[in-house]
Design a protein around this motif. Structure first.
Motif, PDB file in Angstrom:
ATOM      1  N   TRP A   1       0.823  -1.215   0.000  1.00 46.42           N
ATOM      2  CA  TRP A   1       0.000   0.000   0.000  1.00 46.42           C
ATOM      3  C   TRP A   1       0.856   1.264   0.000  1.00 46.42           C
ATOM      4  O   TRP A   1       0.380   2.324  -0.409  1.00 46.42           O
ATOM      5  CB  TRP A   1      -0.924   0.003   1.206  1.00 46.42           C
ATOM      6  CG  TRP A   1      -1.951  -1.101   1.179  1.00 46.42           C
ATOM      7  CD1 TRP A   1      -2.306  -1.874   0.113  1.00 46.42           C
ATOM      8  CD2 TRP A   1      -2.739  -1.558   2.277  1.00 46.42           C
ATOM      9  NE1 TRP A   1      -3.273  -2.782   0.473  1.00 46.42           N
ATOM     10  CE2 TRP A   1      -3.561  -2.609   1.795  1.00 46.42           C
ATOM     11  CE3 TRP A   1      -2.845  -1.199   3.619  1.00 46.42           C
ATOM     12  CZ2 TRP A   1      -4.463  -3.292   2.622  1.00 46.42           C
ATOM     13  CZ3 TRP A   1      -3.736  -1.870   4.442  1.00 46.42           C
ATOM     14  CH2 TRP A   1      -4.542  -2.901   3.946  1.00 46.42           C
TER      15      TRP A   1
ATOM     16  N   ASP B   1      -0.292   4.927   0.766  1.00 50.03           N
ATOM     17  CA  ASP B   1      -1.245   5.646  -0.089  1.00 50.03           C
ATOM     18  C   ASP B   1      -2.602   5.702   0.620  1.00 50.03           C
ATOM     19  O   ASP B   1      -3.303   4.697   0.704  1.00 50.03           O
ATOM     20  CB  ASP B   1      -1.377   4.930  -1.436  1.00 50.03           C
ATOM     21  CG  ASP B   1      -2.208   5.710  -2.447  1.00 50.03           C
ATOM     22  OD1 ASP B   1      -3.082   6.490  -2.023  1.00 50.03           O
ATOM     23  OD2 ASP B   1      -1.991   5.521  -3.661  1.00 50.03           O
ATOM     24  N   VAL B   2      -2.977   6.882   1.115  1.00 48.17           N
ATOM     25  CA  VAL B   2      -4.213   7.018   1.870  1.00 48.17           C
ATOM     26  C   VAL B   2      -5.418   6.667   1.014  1.00 48.17           C
ATOM     27  O   VAL B   2      -6.405   6.116   1.508  1.00 48.17           O
ATOM     28  CB  VAL B   2      -4.328   8.455   2.442  1.00 48.17           C
ATOM     29  CG1 VAL B   2      -5.697   8.658   3.084  1.00 48.17           C
ATOM     30  CG2 VAL B   2      -3.226   8.702   3.454  1.00 48.17           C
ATOM     31  N   GLY B   3      -5.364   6.961  -0.274  1.00 48.69           N
ATOM     32  CA  GLY B   3      -6.462   6.600  -1.162  1.00 48.69           C
ATOM     33  C   GLY B   3      -6.705   5.109  -1.206  1.00 48.69           C
ATOM     34  O   GLY B   3      -7.851   4.651  -1.285  1.00 48.69           O
ATOM     35  N   VAL B   4      -5.614   4.335  -1.143  1.00 44.74           N
ATOM     36  CA  VAL B   4      -5.739   2.876  -1.124  1.00 44.74           C
ATOM     37  C   VAL B   4      -6.239   2.414   0.239  1.00 44.74           C
ATOM     38  O   VAL B   4      -7.166   1.599   0.347  1.00 44.74           O
ATOM     39  CB  VAL B   4      -4.386   2.214  -1.455  1.00 44.74           C
ATOM     40  CG1 VAL B   4      -4.475   0.700  -1.275  1.00 44.74           C
ATOM     41  CG2 VAL B   4      -3.964   2.551  -2.886  1.00 44.74           C
TER      42      VAL B   4
ATOM     43  N   ALA C   1      -7.976   3.937   2.473  1.00 49.20           N
ATOM     44  CA  ALA C   1      -9.345   4.354   2.784  1.00 49.20           C
ATOM     45  C   ALA C   1     -10.379   3.408   2.190  1.00 49.20           C
ATOM     46  O   ALA C   1     -11.531   3.398   2.637  1.00 49.20           O
ATOM     47  CB  ALA C   1      -9.591   5.776   2.280  1.00 49.20           C
ATOM     48  N   ARG C   2      -9.978   2.609   1.206  1.00 48.22           N
ATOM     49  CA  ARG C   2     -10.922   1.667   0.588  1.00 48.22           C
ATOM     50  C   ARG C   2     -10.837   0.276   1.210  1.00 48.22           C
ATOM     51  O   ARG C   2     -11.526  -0.638   0.766  1.00 48.22           O
ATOM     52  CB  ARG C   2     -10.662   1.587  -0.920  1.00 48.22           C
ATOM     53  CG  ARG C   2     -10.957   2.889  -1.655  1.00 48.22           C
ATOM     54  CD  ARG C   2     -10.965   2.674  -3.164  1.00 48.22           C
ATOM     55  NE  ARG C   2      -9.649   2.331  -3.679  1.00 48.22           N
ATOM     56  CZ  ARG C   2      -8.730   3.227  -4.064  1.00 48.22           C
ATOM     57  NH1 ARG C   2      -8.995   4.529  -3.956  1.00 48.22           N
ATOM     58  NH2 ARG C   2      -7.559   2.851  -4.534  1.00 48.22           N
TER      59      ARG C   2
ATOM     60  N   THR D   1      -6.445  11.352   8.901  1.00 46.67           N
ATOM     61  CA  THR D   1      -6.932  11.477   7.527  1.00 46.67           C
ATOM     62  C   THR D   1      -7.874  10.333   7.171  1.00 46.67           C
ATOM     63  O   THR D   1      -8.920  10.536   6.533  1.00 46.67           O
ATOM     64  CB  THR D   1      -5.741  11.501   6.549  1.00 46.67           C
ATOM     65  OG1 THR D   1      -4.873  12.583   6.894  1.00 46.67           O
ATOM     66  CG2 THR D   1      -6.215  11.669   5.113  1.00 46.67           C
ATOM     67  N   LEU D   2      -7.533   9.121   7.606  1.00 47.86           N
ATOM     68  CA  LEU D   2      -8.354   7.956   7.272  1.00 47.86           C
ATOM     69  C   LEU D   2      -9.707   7.997   7.980  1.00 47.86           C
ATOM     70  O   LEU D   2     -10.731   7.650   7.383  1.00 47.86           O
ATOM     71  CB  LEU D   2      -7.601   6.675   7.631  1.00 47.86           C
ATOM     72  CG  LEU D   2      -6.451   6.324   6.692  1.00 47.86           C
ATOM     73  CD1 LEU D   2      -5.561   5.254   7.308  1.00 47.86           C
ATOM     74  CD2 LEU D   2      -6.988   5.855   5.342  1.00 47.86           C
TER      75      LEU D   2
ATOM     76  N   ALA E   1     -11.769  10.230   6.040  1.00 46.77           N
ATOM     77  CA  ALA E   1     -12.154   9.635   4.754  1.00 46.77           C
ATOM     78  C   ALA E   1     -13.272   8.611   4.935  1.00 46.77           C
ATOM     79  O   ALA E   1     -14.227   8.572   4.142  1.00 46.77           O
ATOM     80  CB  ALA E   1     -10.932   8.984   4.106  1.00 46.77           C
ATOM     81  N   TRP E   2     -13.158   7.777   5.965  1.00 46.25           N
ATOM     82  CA  TRP E   2     -14.229   6.797   6.214  1.00 46.25           C
ATOM     83  C   TRP E   2     -15.535   7.496   6.572  1.00 46.25           C
ATOM     84  O   TRP E   2     -16.622   7.046   6.187  1.00 46.25           O
ATOM     85  CB  TRP E   2     -13.805   5.842   7.326  1.00 46.25           C
ATOM     86  CG  TRP E   2     -12.709   4.904   6.926  1.00 46.25           C
ATOM     87  CD1 TRP E   2     -12.541   4.310   5.702  1.00 46.25           C
ATOM     88  CD2 TRP E   2     -11.620   4.453   7.738  1.00 46.25           C
ATOM     89  NE1 TRP E   2     -11.406   3.526   5.703  1.00 46.25           N
ATOM     90  CE2 TRP E   2     -10.828   3.589   6.937  1.00 46.25           C
ATOM     91  CE3 TRP E   2     -11.227   4.689   9.051  1.00 46.25           C
ATOM     92  CZ2 TRP E   2      -9.676   2.968   7.418  1.00 46.25           C
ATOM     93  CZ3 TRP E   2     -10.083   4.077   9.534  1.00 46.25           C
ATOM     94  CH2 TRP E   2      -9.318   3.222   8.734  1.00 46.25           C
TER      95      TRP E   2
ATOM     96  N   ARG F   1     -16.997   8.928   3.291  1.00 43.99           N
ATOM     97  CA  ARG F   1     -17.543   7.857   2.457  1.00 43.99           C
ATOM     98  C   ARG F   1     -18.839   7.312   3.034  1.00 43.99           C
ATOM     99  O   ARG F   1     -19.807   7.067   2.299  1.00 43.99           O
ATOM    100  CB  ARG F   1     -16.521   6.722   2.325  1.00 43.99           C
ATOM    101  CG  ARG F   1     -16.976   5.609   1.372  1.00 43.99           C
ATOM    102  CD  ARG F   1     -15.939   4.505   1.299  1.00 43.99           C
ATOM    103  NE  ARG F   1     -15.816   3.810   2.564  1.00 43.99           N
ATOM    104  CZ  ARG F   1     -14.879   2.891   2.822  1.00 43.99           C
ATOM    105  NH1 ARG F   1     -13.969   2.601   1.904  1.00 43.99           N
ATOM    106  NH2 ARG F   1     -14.833   2.294   3.986  1.00 43.99           N
TER     107      ARG F   1
END
Length: 456
Positions: A386, A389-392, A394-395, A425-426, A429-430, A433
């Motif tokens: 990973w 990568d926060v984008g990764v 977060a999913r 940050t996560l 993001a959660w 979403r």
């Protein structure tokens, strides 16, 4: 100036009411006043301000509003029924009987206010800048950790809030609230000092473990296994104190097992942070406290982790804990007792992870955690893959992300500062979403509307 004749004229005395009629009027006025105060208890949707990302999970919010709406509606109906009775056959009842009936209603009113205040404490923090969004992210983490692949298991809605103090706590779903009604959601109190760092997940998922254990009846079934093991080995080491201790502590041990099962070494490191207290408290006998002696509790958690995820890190963690709290200054009798119980930890861990209650349909407790996918090696592989990568991240499953970051920090691959920044940050993001998912879903299917009466 001439005297005012109106002031010199004595006013007639007001007629004294009949005592019984006066008591009835007092009670009628109190009941009507109670109704006006009840109308001031409005739905949270009308008086709590928060950004969308900080909102409670939709299902939890609707469940809470309906719960409180039903309580207010029931109380309002009781007050109107009382007033109707008071104006009818109740007018011939004694003042004591009229008072007795009103006092019961007033007690229910205070129970409704207590329920409202409980949820107000949860919801008001959602308006705090930053904190509200983090809490919404913790809601997502808690819901993720509550998912258990067991037939017939329905996880309850769960919400989180912050409080002072080092320890977390949970008010489990379906337990009794003030007034006797069952709690419609699980409410997890998270220590403010844990925000925002990896150990917040250990505290939170420990409380999730209490909820899962209660829903699946694990405490009761484990105590039966402990009692049976004690009978099979009456002359074994357990007779020296371990079996009674396991029986008393098993609820907390199960909750710690969930934390380690979901988070790996991050679960034990988070626990270590919580119970790092002055030595007197770390070694003090627990007495009636359902929590294990802190010194032993960390060792039990490490033993569970080592059985689920074998790796040399667990031995290193145990040595570090013992260096932090050496036994040398304790009385010899206490040292012997602690070492005797410590020697029985592997036996307890084996009994715990091989436990196969009816609720799991033949599976063992250790099988619930999908241990093969959360080994230290696997978690470090995901960390490299990973690449931060926060984008990764977060999913991915929030509990898995916390486990990966916790393992990376234990391996000295990320700093506490970087971990805190990433988790902040996560969580946001959660939360975003989750809120966008709610908007998308509710735009397709409208929930049944509440049927308010006044401001109910």
């Amino acid at each position: 100036m001439p005297d005012n004749p109106m002031l010199d004229t004595p006013m007639p005395d007001a007629p004294m009411p009949d005592a019984a009629a006066f008591a009835t009027r007092l009670l009628r006025d109190e009941a009507r006043g109670l109704l006006t105060r009840l109308d001031q208890v409005r739905p949270f949707a009308l008086h709590e301000t928060m950004v969308l990302a900080a909102a409670l999970p939709y299902g939890a919010h609707v469940t809470i509003e309906r719960f409180l709406h039903a309580a207010r509606g029931h109380l309002r109906a009781r007050v109107y029924a009382y007033l109707h009775w008071l104006d009818g056959i109740g007018s011939r009842a004694t003042a004591a009987e009229q008072q007795r009936r009103f006092v019961l209603i007033r007690l229910e009113f205070n129970a409704v206010l207590s329920q409202f205040d409980l949820f107000t404490e949860v919801i008001t923090q959602r308006s705090e800048h930053g904190t509200g969004v983090w809490l919404s992210g913790l809601d997502v983490l808690a819901a993720d950790a509550l998912r258990v692949d067991v037939a017939g298991y329905e996880p309850p809605p769960v919400v989180c809030y912050l409080a002072r103090g080092p320890g977390a706590a949970i008010r489990r779903a379906r337990t009794r609230l003030p007034g006797g009604r069952p709690n419609p959601v699980a409410i997890i109190r998270v220590p403010r000092e844990r925000m925002v760092g990896g150990s917040v997940a250990s505290s939170l998922i420990h409380e999730v473990g209490h909820e899962c254990s209660a829903q699946l009846g694990l405490v009761e079934s484990m105590r039966r296994d402990i009692a049976a093991a004690a009978r099979r080995h009456p002359g074994g080491r357990g007779q020296g104190g371990s079996w009674p201790a396991w029986h008393a502590w098993i609820g907390e041990i199960l909750a710690d097992c969930f934390a380690v099962g979901r988070l790996g070494i991050a679960g034990t490191v988070g626990l270590l942070a919580v119970v790092s207290l002055p030595a007197y408290f770390v070694f003090r006998p627990s007495g009636d406290d359902p929590h294990p002696v802190p010194y032993l509790r960390v060792l039990i958690s490490a033993g569970i982790g080592e059985a689920l995820y074998p790796h040399p890190q667990w031995a290193a963690l145990r040595r570090a804990w013992k260096d932090l709290y050496p036994l040398g200054e304790l009385p010899a009798e206490r040292v012997a007792q602690l070492r005797r119980i410590e020697a029985d930890i592997p036996e307890l861990v084996d009994l715990l992870l091989s436990h196969s209650p009816a609720a799991l349909g033949g599976r063992r407790l250790g099988d619930m955690f999908d241990a093969g996918r959360r080994t230290p090696q696997r978690l470090l592989h995901l960390h490299r893959q990973w690449a931060g990568d926060v984008g990764v991240l977060a999913r991915r499953s929030p509990s898995l992300v916390f486990a990966v970051l916790g393992q990376a920090k234990a391996a000295d691959l990320i700093s506490p500062e970087r971990e805190s920044r990433m988790l902040s940050t996560l969580l946001a993001a959660w939360a975003v979403r989750s809120s966008l998912d709610v908007v998308q879903n509710t735009s397709r299917t409208r929930a049944p509307a509440l049927q308010p009466t006044g401001w109910s």
